[in-house]
Design a protein around this motif. Structure first.
Motif, PDB file in Angstrom:
ATOM      1  N   GLU A   1      28.887   1.589  63.011  1.00  0.00           N
ATOM      2  CA  GLU A   1      27.522   2.124  62.905  1.00  0.00           C
ATOM      3  C   GLU A   1      27.108   2.837  64.194  1.00  0.00           C
ATOM      4  OE1 GLU A   1      25.230   2.103  60.347  1.00  0.00           O
ATOM      5  OE2 GLU A   1      26.847   1.388  59.076  1.00  0.00           O
ATOM      6  N   ALA A   2      28.096   3.137  65.038  1.00  0.00           N
ATOM      7  CA  ALA A   2      27.773   3.644  66.381  1.00  0.00           C
ATOM      8  C   ALA A   2      26.936   4.916  66.338  1.00  0.00           C
ATOM      9  CB  ALA A   2      29.054   3.895  67.165  1.00  0.00           C
TER      10      ALA A   2
ATOM     11  N   TYR B   1      24.596   5.843  64.288  1.00  0.00           N
ATOM     12  CA  TYR B   1      23.207   5.773  63.824  1.00  0.00           C
ATOM     13  C   TYR B   1      22.517   4.542  64.413  1.00  0.00           C
ATOM     14  CZ  TYR B   1      19.113   5.404  60.893  1.00  0.00           C
ATOM     15  OH  TYR B   1      17.825   5.266  60.470  1.00  0.00           O
ATOM     16  N   ALA B   2      22.690   3.388  63.765  1.00  0.00           N
ATOM     17  CA  ALA B   2      21.937   2.211  64.206  1.00  0.00           C
ATOM     18  C   ALA B   2      22.445   1.674  65.545  1.00  0.00           C
ATOM     19  CB  ALA B   2      21.999   1.119  63.150  1.00  0.00           C
ATOM     20  N   GLY B   3      23.698   1.969  65.870  1.00  0.00           N
ATOM     21  CA  GLY B   3      24.234   1.539  67.153  1.00  0.00           C
ATOM     22  C   GLY B   3      25.307   0.477  67.001  1.00  0.00           C
ATOM     23  N   THR B   4      25.620  -0.179  68.094  1.00  0.00           N
ATOM     24  CA  THR B   4      26.644  -1.225  68.078  1.00  0.00           C
ATOM     25  C   THR B   4      25.941  -2.560  68.310  1.00  0.00           C
ATOM     26  OG1 THR B   4      27.135  -0.805  70.402  1.00  0.00           O
ATOM     27  CG2 THR B   4      28.462   0.378  68.782  1.00  0.00           C
TER      28      THR B   4
ATOM     29  N   GLN C   1      19.808  -0.131  70.865  1.00  0.00           N
ATOM     30  CA  GLN C   1      20.897   0.092  69.903  1.00  0.00           C
ATOM     31  C   GLN C   1      22.029  -0.928  70.022  1.00  0.00           C
ATOM     32  OE1 GLN C   1      20.225   1.952  72.506  1.00  0.00           O
ATOM     33  NE2 GLN C   1      22.055   2.775  73.476  1.00  0.00           N
ATOM     34  N   GLN C   2      21.946  -1.844  71.018  1.00  0.00           N
ATOM     35  CA  GLN C   2      22.896  -2.951  71.063  1.00  0.00           C
ATOM     36  C   GLN C   2      22.194  -4.304  70.932  1.00  0.00           C
ATOM     37  OE1 GLN C   2      25.324  -1.897  74.633  1.00  0.00           O
ATOM     38  NE2 GLN C   2      26.984  -1.722  73.138  1.00  0.00           N
TER      39      GLN C   2
ATOM     40  N   ARG D   1      31.624  10.294  56.335  1.00  0.00           N
ATOM     41  CA  ARG D   1      31.258   9.457  57.470  1.00  0.00           C
ATOM     42  C   ARG D   1      32.519   9.029  58.207  1.00  0.00           C
ATOM     43  NH1 ARG D   1      27.686   3.932  57.520  1.00  0.00           N
ATOM     44  NH2 ARG D   1      26.605   4.494  59.414  1.00  0.00           N
TER      45      ARG D   1
ATOM     46  N   ALA E   1      32.282   8.341  66.350  1.00  0.00           N
ATOM     47  CA  ALA E   1      31.740   8.005  65.033  1.00  0.00           C
ATOM     48  C   ALA E   1      30.730   9.083  64.678  1.00  0.00           C
ATOM     49  CB  ALA E   1      31.046   6.643  65.060  1.00  0.00           C
TER      50      ALA E   1
ATOM     51  N   THR F   1      28.629  10.471  67.757  1.00  0.00           N
ATOM     52  CA  THR F   1      28.464   9.635  68.955  1.00  0.00           C
ATOM     53  C   THR F   1      29.862   9.328  69.484  1.00  0.00           C
ATOM     54  OG1 THR F   1      26.472   8.617  68.065  1.00  0.00           O
ATOM     55  CG2 THR F   1      27.585   7.442  69.849  1.00  0.00           C
TER      56      THR F   1
ATOM     57  N   ARG G   1      32.032   7.312  72.440  1.00  0.00           N
ATOM     58  CA  ARG G   1      31.916   6.216  73.406  1.00  0.00           C
ATOM     59  C   ARG G   1      33.236   6.031  74.157  1.00  0.00           C
ATOM     60  NH1 ARG G   1      27.725   2.789  72.681  1.00  0.00           N
ATOM     61  NH2 ARG G   1      28.889   0.930  73.296  1.00  0.00           N
TER      62      ARG G   1
ATOM     63  N   ARG H   1      18.230  11.628  74.543  1.00  0.00           N
ATOM     64  CA  ARG H   1      17.462  11.385  73.322  1.00  0.00           C
ATOM     65  C   ARG H   1      16.867   9.981  73.370  1.00  0.00           C
ATOM     66  NH1 ARG H   1      20.170   9.407  67.948  1.00  0.00           N
ATOM     67  NH2 ARG H   1      22.076   8.358  68.612  1.00  0.00           N
TER      68      ARG H   1
ATOM     69  N   TRP I   1      15.435   6.417  71.057  1.00  0.00           N
ATOM     70  CA  TRP I   1      15.831   5.566  69.939  1.00  0.00           C
ATOM     71  C   TRP I   1      14.737   4.561  69.635  1.00  0.00           C
ATOM     72  CZ3 TRP I   1      18.425   4.352  65.845  1.00  0.00           C
ATOM     73  CH2 TRP I   1      18.661   3.019  65.494  1.00  0.00           C
TER      74      TRP I   1
ATOM     75  N   ARG J   1      18.793   6.742  75.155  1.00  0.00           N
ATOM     76  CA  ARG J   1      20.085   6.425  74.542  1.00  0.00           C
ATOM     77  C   ARG J   1      21.067   7.592  74.725  1.00  0.00           C
ATOM     78  NH1 ARG J   1      21.045   4.705  68.122  1.00  0.00           N
ATOM     79  NH2 ARG J   1      23.294   4.974  68.190  1.00  0.00           N
TER      80      ARG J   1
ATOM     81  N   ALA K   1      21.712  -1.918  77.012  1.00  0.00           N
ATOM     82  CA  ALA K   1      22.446  -1.240  75.929  1.00  0.00           C
ATOM     83  C   ALA K   1      23.074   0.051  76.402  1.00  0.00           C
ATOM     84  CB  ALA K   1      21.494  -0.963  74.778  1.00  0.00           C
TER      85      ALA K   1
END
Lengths: 496, 437
Positions: free
Chosen positions: A264-265, A267-270, A407-408, B37, B143, B175, B177, B356, B358, B375, B436
């Motif tokens: 889900e990284a 959008y909603a995050g980890t 987001q985490q 996705r 992702a 995204t 990472r 951005r 969040w 974020r 985060a």
């Protein structure tokens, strides 16, 4: 119905799918919205269609349509196959499914009174009566009220041999009073602490909305002149009508296995709850126990079987303060990082899904969604009155309002509907401009008292968002009032 | 499912014929959407959705109700009409009733591009592949989401109102990472025309920000000068546009309410350099030509040179207050200045640079106080250069406060359905640190 189910499964199998399922569902929604003495809207909506999911060489494909004919079911199944084949070139982690029993079953929400059978007239009368009662209170200027009802009837069949028919109901009555001080150009609102439930119209009748209207209106008016909070660390007592949302955001989302592993990284995050912390991390104090569950009566996420065809169950996420497990679906259980972490922590082997798959429409791809998650009640006898009497300098918060979390899921900030100042074991008045900010792990470790099962209640939401494209999940969270020590309180008043 | 204009007209007329109501409006909408996705550098799910919906609003005098469905046989349409009529007859008379619209003239907007409508799963997979490959080559993890939609919308009523248009949209976001979880970057693009969606540039931005943010330093929470990149501006400032409702302001429950009654139209609410407007014909945005009730989309200037010039008026409130209905803001355009984001950074002594935001939520609707978090790339700018990454913050700040403290802007760029510049403001309140990434 059977011919449509069979057509999808036979077409998929004949064309090389390793697995397929089909959901044919009808979604009915009714909403009635009022303000003051008028109806804003009465709306009945119905959506009917089907979605076919196929697994081809370890790659998912999905297609959906509103046109339920035998030919179109075959065509849509072939489209799902084409999508899976188009994506194989970019599939680096083949999908595997955990084993599941096959079921031929029927499951219905245990409702007493079908909301769709209750006359519109009765509902309108009730809502307008709520508004009228609220507006009798001096200073209450506006009142809006609503009822939302949902019915989801779905047929599921899979190549594993399951054929499952379920009929789910949800109900959500609510109202909000606004008090205005026009001279100072200020306003305050109070929304009633009645939250959605997986029940029928009997829930509306039990909610005593009319009786609650004057109290909510009085509190909205009192908030206008309430003392602005002094910021700094204070003890908090959180009522279930508020605490459910803190549980949802700080416990529910970080224990989603797809989030923890990066799915889900974008959008909603980890999640800060990475798999290596399973069985080791002191998530909360020793009295903190969280149970995930899809079986409780009245739970919004309660059903007989998930959208993978897995029979629903309950299990611990946090036991005696230690984080021990996640929410899972059939295509997550085999994930090596999850399994390796369980072995490393000496936790029991898990080879079956916990049944958390859900698609919010026939046109939505099912994926891992949150079950009901509850804070278990305290084991020792303790009432809310006892807890307040035992608190020297604190704030008692009722109802949910502004909420935000990173987001985490480390840093969160919540506000509420009503705030009551506690001094020397007594409530001494209302406060306003209150929000609290905390770190998830510190917050749950500061929990030093949880009331017993007598004050345990369900709260919840119709609208938990996740995924791309975004889907909405309804989910409940039960808890008793609980106390948290030395939480950072903010004053949210701002002059511009 | 896409219905042509003539098919839509036929179904609307057929539905109208089933009703005995005094007034009836029919909305049709539908289309075909595809999405792909990906996560952990691999496709996860992919789907295709074919939908068609009909919504019926009926009036008996001033009593009204709606019903909607997804089935289109005569029996099904009759049932929908009957459901709406039955509910309307139970409803009390609405004191805020306004008659259905007569035929309208719409702005000539065609937000449709055939190549977006024709996009295939293979095309999306190719886009995903081109995003994933550089990520794999640099041992990073990506992702994301790539989607396209072709839809239509039609409206008609028994006063001979009729409107129809088709639209397309395509959107890509990613995204990226670092393997150690200490760096995260984000990029996105969206457009009516899929050919304009630059997924490679968006992926390159995400990758660059992931690497640049991987060794962040801690800057203590507090009030700092800030540069908000266009995505952050869109995330944050749109909450200001939500408050533009004239009725809420007149009723005393909005930032734009005036103490003692009325609203702040004509008053200075922002700095001289702030102009915010809506334009459904803007070539980069191409909005919808009409709203759900058939009202034409309009061009509006909400704030001009810092003065509140216009609030949003629905049809009832406009009639009551003797105003013209404005139509709902079709998009948000914030006028900027000359130059790029890089040039804005190079002209800045010191500031927090935000990629951005969040999880933004209202804390206090009175002051439009918002909370949320930074974020996917937050940096410290000093002497015209990005000096280093910093840890993410939670903020508690109001867009109207920021609108009064803007010290520089770039030229506006397309962000989703908005055209917004990067903004530099003299003060922005960050209230706590977030661990985060």
């Amino acid at each position: 119905m059977k011919e449509f189910l069979d057509t999808a499964l036979n077409t998929a199998t004949a064309n090389g799918a390793d697995y397929a399922d089909i959901r044919i569902s009808r979604h009915k929604n009714q909403s009635i919205r009022t303000r003051e003495n008028r109806i804003q809207s009465i709306s009945n909506s119905e959506s009917y269609g089907f979605g076919v999911r196929v697994l081809v060489d370890g790659t998912w494909g999905f297609a959906a349509s509103h046109r339920l004919t035998k030919n179109n079911v075959a065509n849509i199944t072939m489209r799902a196959m084409e999508i899976a084949r188009a994506n194989r070139v970019v599939q680096r982690i083949p999908i595997r499914l955990a084993e599941v029993e096959s079921y031929e079953a029927q499951w219905n929400s245990p409702i007493i009174k079908d909301p769709f059978e209750v006359s519109i007239n009765e509902k309108i009368d009730l809502l307008l009566m709520v508004n009228a009662e609220a507006l009798k209170i001096k200073g209450a200027k506006y009142c809006s009220s609503s009822m939302l009802f949902m019915n989801e009837e779905k047929h599921f069949a899979s190549t594993e041999g399951s054929v499952i028919h379920q009929n789910l109901h949800r109900a959500f009555p609510s109202f909000t009073v606004t008090a205005i001080d026009s001279e100072r150009g200020e306003f305050e609102t109070r929304t009633v602490d009645v939250l959605p439930m997986g029940l029928g119209y009997e829930y509306v009748e039990q909610s005593n909305l009319v009786d609650q209207a004057p109290k909510m209106a009085e509190e909205a008016v009192r908030k206008l002149t309430a003392k602005s909070v002094e910021p700094g660390p204070k003890d908090l007592i959180l009522h279930p009508s508020h605490l459910w949302l803190t549980i949802h955001e700080s416990v529910g989302h970080p224990t989603e296995l797809d989030r923890a592993l990066g799915y889900e990284a974008n959008y909603a995050g980890t999640s800060f709850l990475t798999v290596d912390k399973m069985g080791k991390l002191k998530f909360g104090s020793d009295i903190v126990n969280f149970v995930a569950d899809k079986t409780i009566t009245g739970g919004l996420a309660t059903c007989g079987y998930d959208d993978d065809g897995v029979k629903t169950t309950e299990w611990h996420l946090v036991k005696d303060g230690i984080f021990i497990d996640y929410q899972t679906t059939r295509d997550q259980v085999h994930w090596e990082k999850y399994q390796a972490a369980r072995r490393s922590a000496g936790l029991p082997e898990v080879n079956r899904s916990y049944g958390c798959s859900y698609g919010d429409s026939w046109s939505s791809i099912p994926f891992q969604r949150m079950p009901n998650i509850h804070l278990e009640p305290g084991k020792d006898a303790l009432t809310l009155d006892d807890l307040i009497a035992d608190t020297q300098d604190g704030i008692y918060i009722v109802g949910d309002a502004s909420y935000s979390i990173d987001q985490q899921r480390y840093n969160f900030q919540f506000s509420g509907q009503a705030f009551f100042e506690i001094k020397n074991g007594k409530i001494v008045g209302m406060l306003k401009d209150v929000a609290y900010q905390a770190n998830t792990q510190e917050f749950w470790n500061s929990c030093d008292a949880i009331c017993d099962e007598r004050s345990w209640e369900l709260g919840g939401t119709y609208y938990d968002g996740k995924g791309q494209p975004g889907q909405s999940n309804a989910v409940s969270h039960g808890c008793s009032p609980a106390r948290f020590r030395n939480v950072n309180i903010l004053n949210t008043q701002k002059q511009i | 499912m896409i219905l042509s204009e003539s098919e839509s007209r036929r179904i609307i007329e057929r539905t109208l014929s089933f009703s005995s109501a005094d007034e009836i409006r029919v909305n049709l909408s539908g289309g075909r959407s595809g999405n792909t996705r990906f996560a952990l550098n691999s496709i996860t799910t992919s789907g295709d959705e074919d939908t068609l919906n009909v919504r019926v609003l009926v009036y008996f005098g001033k009593q009204h109700a709606t019903a909607s469905g997804t089935e289109f046989t005569d029996d099904a349409l009759q049932k929908i009409v009957h459901t709406a009529e039955e509910a309307a007859l139970f409803a009390p008379e609405d004191p805020e009733y306004v008659p259905e619209l007569q035929p309208q003239v719409y702005l000539p907007i065609t937000p449709y591009f055939s190549n977006t409508a024709a996009a295939t799963p293979e095309l999306r997979a190719k886009g995903v592949q081109s995003s994933i490959e550089p990520s794999i080559n640099k041992d990073l993890i990506s992702a994301g989401f790539f989607s396209n939609r072709h839809g239509f919308s039609a409206v008609g009523n028994n006063h001979n109102l009729f409107g129809y248009y088709q639209s397309t949209n395509a959107s890509f976001s990613v995204t990226t990472r670092t393997q150690d979880g200490l760096g995260s970057g984000w990029g996105s693009d969206s457009a009516r025309n899929i050919d304009l969606v630059d997924y490679q540039a968006a992926s390159a931005r995400a990758l660059e920000k992931a690497e640049a943010s991987s060794s962040s330093k801690t800057l203590e929470p507090g009030t700092y000068p800030v540069i908000l990149e266009p995505q952050a501006v869109s995330d944050f400032m749109r909450f200001g546009s939500y408050a533009l409702n004239a009725r809420s302001a007149d009723e005393g429950r909005s930032f734009f309410s005036k103490a003692g009654g009325g609203n702040k139209t004509g008053e200075k609410v922002a700095g001289d350099n702030v102009t915010m407007r809506s334009d459904p014909t803007h070539p980069e945005l191409l909005g919808s030509p009409f709203g759900g009730d058939g009202q034409p989309a309009k061009k509006n200037i909400w704030i001009k040179n810092g003065v509140l010039t216009q609030l949003y008026y629905g049809r009832y409130w406009a009639k009551k207050q003797g105003k013209e209905p404005t139509g709902y803001p079709s998009n948000i355009i914030i006028e900027g200045e000359q130059g790029t984001l890089d040039e804005l950074i190079s002209n800045t002594d010191r500031a927090v640079l935000v990629t951005r935001f969040w999880y933004i939520r209202f804390v206090d609707p009175q002051s439009l106080l918002l909370t949320g978090l930074t974020r996917d790339g937050t940096f410290w700018v000093e002497n015209g250069r990005i000096k280093h990454a910093i840890k993410n913050f939670r903020f508690n700040e109001s867009p109207m406060a920021v609108f009064n403290k803007i010290t520089g802007m770039s030229e506006p760029v397309r962000v989703g359905g908005s055209m917004v510049p990067a903004i530099r403001a003299s003060e922005f309140t960050f209230s706590s640190l977030s661990d985060a990434v």
